[in-house]
Write an enzyme that holds these catalytic residues in place. Structure first.
Site, PDB file in Angstrom:
ATOM      1  N   LYS A   1     -14.236  -3.340  -1.085  1.00 21.99           N
ATOM      2  CA  LYS A   1     -13.607  -4.558  -0.581  1.00 21.99           C
ATOM      3  C   LYS A   1     -14.425  -5.056   0.614  1.00 21.99           C
ATOM      4  O   LYS A   1     -14.908  -4.236   1.413  1.00 21.99           O
ATOM      5  CB  LYS A   1     -12.172  -4.225  -0.158  1.00 21.99           C
ATOM      6  CG  LYS A   1     -11.313  -5.408   0.251  1.00 21.99           C
ATOM      7  CD  LYS A   1      -9.884  -4.924   0.516  1.00 21.99           C
ATOM      8  CE  LYS A   1      -8.944  -6.032   0.946  1.00 21.99           C
ATOM      9  NZ  LYS A   1      -7.551  -5.551   1.147  1.00 21.99           N
TER      10      LYS A   1
ATOM     11  N   SER B   1      -4.026  -8.163  -0.986  1.00 22.67           N
ATOM     12  CA  SER B   1      -5.277  -8.835  -0.710  1.00 22.67           C
ATOM     13  C   SER B   1      -6.501  -8.237  -1.416  1.00 22.67           C
ATOM     14  O   SER B   1      -7.541  -8.894  -1.462  1.00 22.67           O
ATOM     15  CB  SER B   1      -5.513  -8.811   0.796  1.00 22.67           C
ATOM     16  OG  SER B   1      -5.717  -7.485   1.245  1.00 22.67           O
TER      17      SER B   1
ATOM     18  N   SER C   1      -1.582  -4.174  -0.209  1.00 20.70           N
ATOM     19  CA  SER C   1      -2.808  -4.847  -0.655  1.00 20.70           C
ATOM     20  C   SER C   1      -3.649  -4.084  -1.668  1.00 20.70           C
ATOM     21  O   SER C   1      -4.564  -4.651  -2.256  1.00 20.70           O
ATOM     22  CB  SER C   1      -3.674  -5.204   0.550  1.00 20.70           C
ATOM     23  OG  SER C   1      -3.159  -6.355   1.166  1.00 20.70           O
TER      24      SER C   1
END
Lengths: 478, 493, 95
Positions: free
Chosen positions: B80, B155, B179
């Site tokens: 990420k 996210s 997330s």
């Protein structure tokens, strides 16, 4: 009306740890800009603080020396504000649970009495960086070398009533910190800084007036003068029927005055909250016990010991313990066999004179106890007279020279040979029949003259005692 | 079966046995990325082919030299884009970070590198990990591989989408309030948020420091176990990290659930929960039961406090954490400023997106003079009560089972208009972050539109072995986790 | 609680944000709505509950006081938006 000045102090002290409070960069003073930095102290994204164990230890040691309560479960908090010397835009500090509360420090007042200054709290925090304006490019440069250097902030209650008390407190505090070995307390390098909170009120009133906070105080002299100035300014304002505004003021050394600092656009709303990146510090009894055992003997205890063991007067013990290095120098000199009172006299007289003249602190001087002890020994043995010894002292002070070599090289050894002195006395008497007559007629002054003549012949290196004795004997025989 | 359909451990096994080379695997990943990037926008930054293949060749060399790396050596993966990577741009999907290129690796990234991980690139996310859809990225929204008109969740949307679309065999996401788990659920992959502190946060660009945690997204629970083992452990650079003391997680995946007590908090199955999601999660409970677990409903009334508590704490910490982005030391700086304050204000106002600014303002407000006690302090007190409620629940149960999200993946653009509604959809995931507990999202079915549904297994602190074993057991008896959207999207249309 | 634009202005100054009017108006409404929802916490009695900032019982995580060489300056300054070989630059801040 008589006015009373009420002062409280916030003192920031840089701790003399090897590394910064939250990362392993060196705390060494100086260095090219941004060369004592890493991603952590530069506040780069994703980096995290890890507490230096020495910082906690030093803070607790100071807390113990100030007779404070050690917070058994203490935390760090974030103080949020934007300024380019603070790369994270928050300072890791302590608000809710500072490491020490309710301490005290006893000072000696001008009148010779004692006064206890209450310490409200002591907390740990990180120092900010340095901003330097570059006029060539009209930009300000941010140097983060000092960023993250460990600080303790010591906050007093508003217990001071004069600049003298403030200076006495700072001197005592500095001495205590030096005894503990936790800071070098150099004001010129910023390792001891203080902010002064000051208000005035009619003498006898119990209420506090509106206070101002003064910053940028870089020397004891600046602190004393700014207090004097600010108290006068506030009194004049009130007497003119105006109001004191609560504000931060900056001391201007050159103008000898304080000026209101441009008020920041926002109120001081620092939005403190517990620092989530640092787990709590739990201080156990074992830890405290260990640190208590490690505490060095502080000034008070040493004063008492010098009085009890060596019968030194209070004044001497105060002077000798005013700096840790001086007290240690004294003790080492005594340990070499020097009579304590002799050592004390030399240190309070000659050593302090030279330190002050050379602008040095005791810990920075080259002179060793061995050298001073030898010098005193030569005087004791009658090999040097006091005046010559002071000359030798001045010669060897700066680089800890060899006393014996110096004395020999310069032919300074005192003449104690009674035969040699006797022959010089005979020569002088033969040359001064008038003085002999005067002496016999009861004029004691003539004796002094004859001593002087003998001393001159012997280039001042004779033992005064031996000269006196020889002269009296001969005169009585005449 | 195509190589990209294997699990990470299966591919790792092929590599260990010399049946597939790391460079072959890397080439497959590069091809998959090339085919999918324009469709799902899972990556913010893709490393160029040469760099990826060079890493693979290096692993190959080390393996050939007889080095013992890890069961996942040579398996391509991605991170990420809020995880710092030395020499590789790290953006947090924000304009304000610009081309920030960290001079350091996050501890987790470094550990994976050491274990023979081959980094493909950096995955898209909601700006600064603040969002539930991955639509607030400055680099454009990521799309759900199961339906490109839908959000992948957030996210860690890029991470979930990349794994689902077979672009990488595993990915590392971060989870502050769900997330990892929620996008895993929306994209039909397995995602684990470990116990707070078990994976070092050093190098993870902070959103809310007391809640953030890194974790794996992969096809299966055993993949998650293997990845977590490589990343976890105490780190001297993160004072909140700890040694979990799990022993081997992969070795604890026996599939044996006899005697396991599973609690179903009834407050997680009531109002607001989509019926199809409810049915799928309850049927997952039946699968666990069939393997010997005892399942029981119980009441967990703290649920109604979890969302406000979470948003107060997360926003407060975020407002402080994001203050360092000011256009001075790194990242983007606004043009035409008059003075220092103007520089700060223009850079931050133009550099942050709307959702980030909303949370900064909210967080600044709850910490400001006069409101701290009513909001922030109150939230920390409620947090203590939430933690206590979980402690009590885990006296009776080994694991809890809940939905991950109230619905399946929403259409793009549907959620952003109503921030409060979006916050409320985080209800099932945020309490674990507040209590620091491990939670895993596993695919447990599909809704009528063919969109994946996830179920959440929750364990006590450091109870990862139990959580992973239950998920593994479930995956032994089901094949939801082996379903792939690739090629199916066309049919759905 | 009523959230006014003045309150948003105050918080914006603290956060160094300067929202355009339209964005400010919208944000004011949204914050009011969100904060109103937060009030659900008022329904929970928390008297006597110790605020919990750290969820896991870690304590005394300390580092030894040993110097590690600092970072390479060029590398640390490489991301600065205004390049300089020795420092970060900001508009005139001090004399």
């Amino acid at each position: 009306m008589t006015w009373e000045t009420v002062i409280g102090l916030e003192t920031h002290v840089e701790l003399s740890t090897k590394t910064k409070i939250f990362c392993s960069c060196t705390t060494e003073f100086g260095g090219a800009p941004n060369t004592h930095c890493c991603p952590v102290c530069m506040g780069m994204p994703g980096t995290l603080p890890v507490v230096n164990e020495k910082v906690l230890e030093y803070a607790v040691k100071v807390g113990l020396a100030l007779d404070g309560e050690i917070t058994r479960s203490c935390r760090f908090d974030r103080k949020n504000y934007f300024y380019p010397d603070l790369p994270k835009a928050y300072q890791i500090s302590q608000l809710y649970l500072p490491i020490v509360r309710n301490g005290r420090l006893t000072i000696r007042t001008e009148s010779g009495g004692e006064k206890t200054i209450r310490i409200h709290e002591l907390h740990m925090e990180e120092d900010a960086g340095k901003l330097v304006h570059d006029p060539w490019i009209d930009q300000t440069r941010c140097d983060y070398n000092r960023c993250g250097v460990p600080l303790i902030e010591i906050v007093t209650e508003p217990d001071f009533r004069s600049g003298e008390e403030v200076i006495a407190y700072l001197e005592k505090l500095r001495s205590t910190l030096q005894y503990l070995g936790v800071s070098d307390c150099k004001m010129q390098e910023g390792s001891l800084r203080c902010d002064v909170n000051l208000s005035v009120r009619p003498a006898g009133s119990a209420e506090l007036g509106t206070r101002t906070e003064m910053k940028n105080l870089n020397s004891f002299k600046a602190i004393a003068r700014s207090i004097e100035y600010e108290a006068r300014r506030q009194i004049e304002l009130i007497e003119e029927g105006r109001r004191v505004v609560q504000e931060t003021r900056r001391w201007d050394e050159n103008k000898d005055a304080t000026f209101a600092m441009r008020s920041k656009e926002n109120a001081q709303d620092y939005r403190y909250f517990p620092e989530p990146d640092i787990p709590p510090l739990e201080i156990g009894e074992d830890y405290l016990e260990r640190l208590r055992k490690e505490q060095p003997e502080l000034a008070e205890a040493r004063m008492a010991r010098y009085q009890a063991d060596w019968g030194l007067p209070v004044y001497d013990t105060q002077m000798l313990t005013s700096q840790k290095a001086l007290a240690e120098f004294f003790e080492a000199t005594v340990a070499l066999g020097t009579p304590p009172k002799q050592a004390a006299n030399w240190i309070m007289g000659e050593v302090l004179r030279r330190l002050s003249a050379d602008g040095l602190e005791a810990k920075d001087m080259a002179l060793t106890p061995r050298t001073l002890a030898r010098l005193i020994e030569l005087v004791q043995e009658g090999k040097l007279n006091r005046n010559t010894a002071v000359r030798v002292f001045d010669a060897v002070f700066a680089d800890d020279g060899d006393v014996d070599a110096y004395v020999k090289e310069h032919g300074l050894e005192q003449v104690s040979d009674a035969g040699l002195v006797g022959s010089v006395v005979d020569k002088v008497l033969a040359a001064n029949p008038k003085s002999i007559q005067d002496f016999k007629a009861g004029k004691e002054k003539a004796f002094g003259f004859l001593v002087g003549q003998v001393m001159r012949e012997l280039k001042g290196q004779a033992s005064p005692q031996v000269v006196h004795q020889a002269l009296r004997e001969r005169l009585e025989q005449l | 079966m195509e190589l990209w359909e294997f699990t990470a451990l299966e591919l790792g096994g092929l590599i260990q046995r010399g049946e597939v080379s790391p460079t072959q695997a890397a080439q497959v990943a590069l091809d998959r990325m090339a085919a999918e990037q324009d469709r799902n926008n899972a990556f913010v930054t893709r490393l160029d082919g040469e760099t990826v293949l060079a890493q693979a060749a290096e692993v190959e060399k080390r393996l050939a030299a007889g080095e013992k790396l890890s069961p996942l050596a040579g398996v391509p993966m991605a991170l990420k884009d809020n995880i710092c990577t030395k020499g590789v741009r790290t953006t947090c999907a924000s304009k304000i970070l610009g081309d920030f290129t960290p001079p350091y690796d996050a501890t987790a990234a470094e550990k994976l590198k050491t274990a023979g991980g081959v980094l493909l690139g950096k995955l898209n996310l909601d700006e600064f990990a603040m969002g539930s859809t991955s639509e607030t990225s400055y680099y454009g929204p990521t799309r759900n591989p199961w339906d490109l008109d839908r959000a992948p969740g957030g996210s860690s949307g890029g991470a979930a989408a990349a794994v689902a679309a077979g672009e990488c065999w595993y990915a590392i996401g971060s989870d502050t309030g769900g997330s990892i788990r929620q996008p895993a659920s929306y994209c039909g992959v397995t995602g684990l948020k470990p116990t707070y502190g078990s994976v070092s946060r050093y190098g993870l660009i902070a959103y809310a420091s007391s809640l953030d945690q890194l974790g794996p997204l992969a096809r299966s629970a055993d993949d998650c176990a293997a990845v977590l083992e490589l990343m976890a452990g105490k780190d001297r650079r993160d004072g909140t990290s700890l040694d979990a003391g799990w022993g081997s997680l992969t070795a604890s995946l026996t599939g044996d659930l006899r005697g396991l007590r599973v609690g179903l908090p009834s407050d997680c199955f009531g109002e607001g929960l989509d019926q199809e999601v409810r049915a799928a999660v309850l049927s997952a409970a039946d699968v666990l039961k069939a393997r010997g677990a005892a399942v029981e409903e119980f009441s967990f009334p703290m649920m109604k406090y979890v969302v406000p508590t979470y948003y107060i704490i997360a926003a407060a910490e975020a407002s402080s954490n994001l203050s360092r982005f000011d256009g001075v030391k790194y990242g983007w700086r606004a043009a035409d400023y008059e003075d220092l304050t103007d520089l700060y204000e223009k850079t931050r106002t133009q550099g942050f997106g709307a959702e980030v600014k909303r949370r900064i303002l909210l967080g600044t407000f709850v910490l400001s003079a006069g409101y701290y006690d009513a909001y922030y302090k109150k939230a920390l007190q409620v947090k203590a009560l939430i933690k206590k409620a979980y402690d009590e629940a885990f006296e009776k149960y080994d694991l809890l089972l809940t939905p991950v999200a109230p619905t399946t993946a929403p259409r793009l653009g549907e959620s952003l208009g109503d921030p409060l509604k979006m916050y409320l959809s985080d209800i099932y995931t945020v309490p674990l972050n507040l209590a620091g507990l491990p939670g895993l999202s596993m695919p447990c079915g599909f809704d009528g539109q063919g969109l994946p549904i996830g179920a959440q297994l929750i364990g006590p602190a450091l109870g990862e072995a139990k959580v992973l074993n239950a998920a593994h057991a479930f995956q032994l008896d089901t094949d939801y986790h082996r379903q792939s959207p690739v090629g199916k999207e066309a049919q759905a249309k | 609680m009523k959230i006014t634009e003045e309150m948003v202005d105050y918080v914006s100054i603290l956060a160094r944000l300067k929202l355009p009017q339209e964005e400010k108006t919208r944000m004011t409404g949204e914050l009011e709505q969100i904060l109103a929802y937060m009030d659900v916490l008022d329904g929970l009695d928390t008297s006597g509950v110790e605020p919990m900032s750290h969820v896991f019982p870690l304590k005394n995580v300390l580092r030894s006081d040993e110097v590690v060489p600092s970072g390479d300056r060029a590398e640390l300054l490489a991301n600065a938006p205004v390049p300089d070989e020795a420092a970060f630059l900001v508009p005139k801040t001090v004399e």
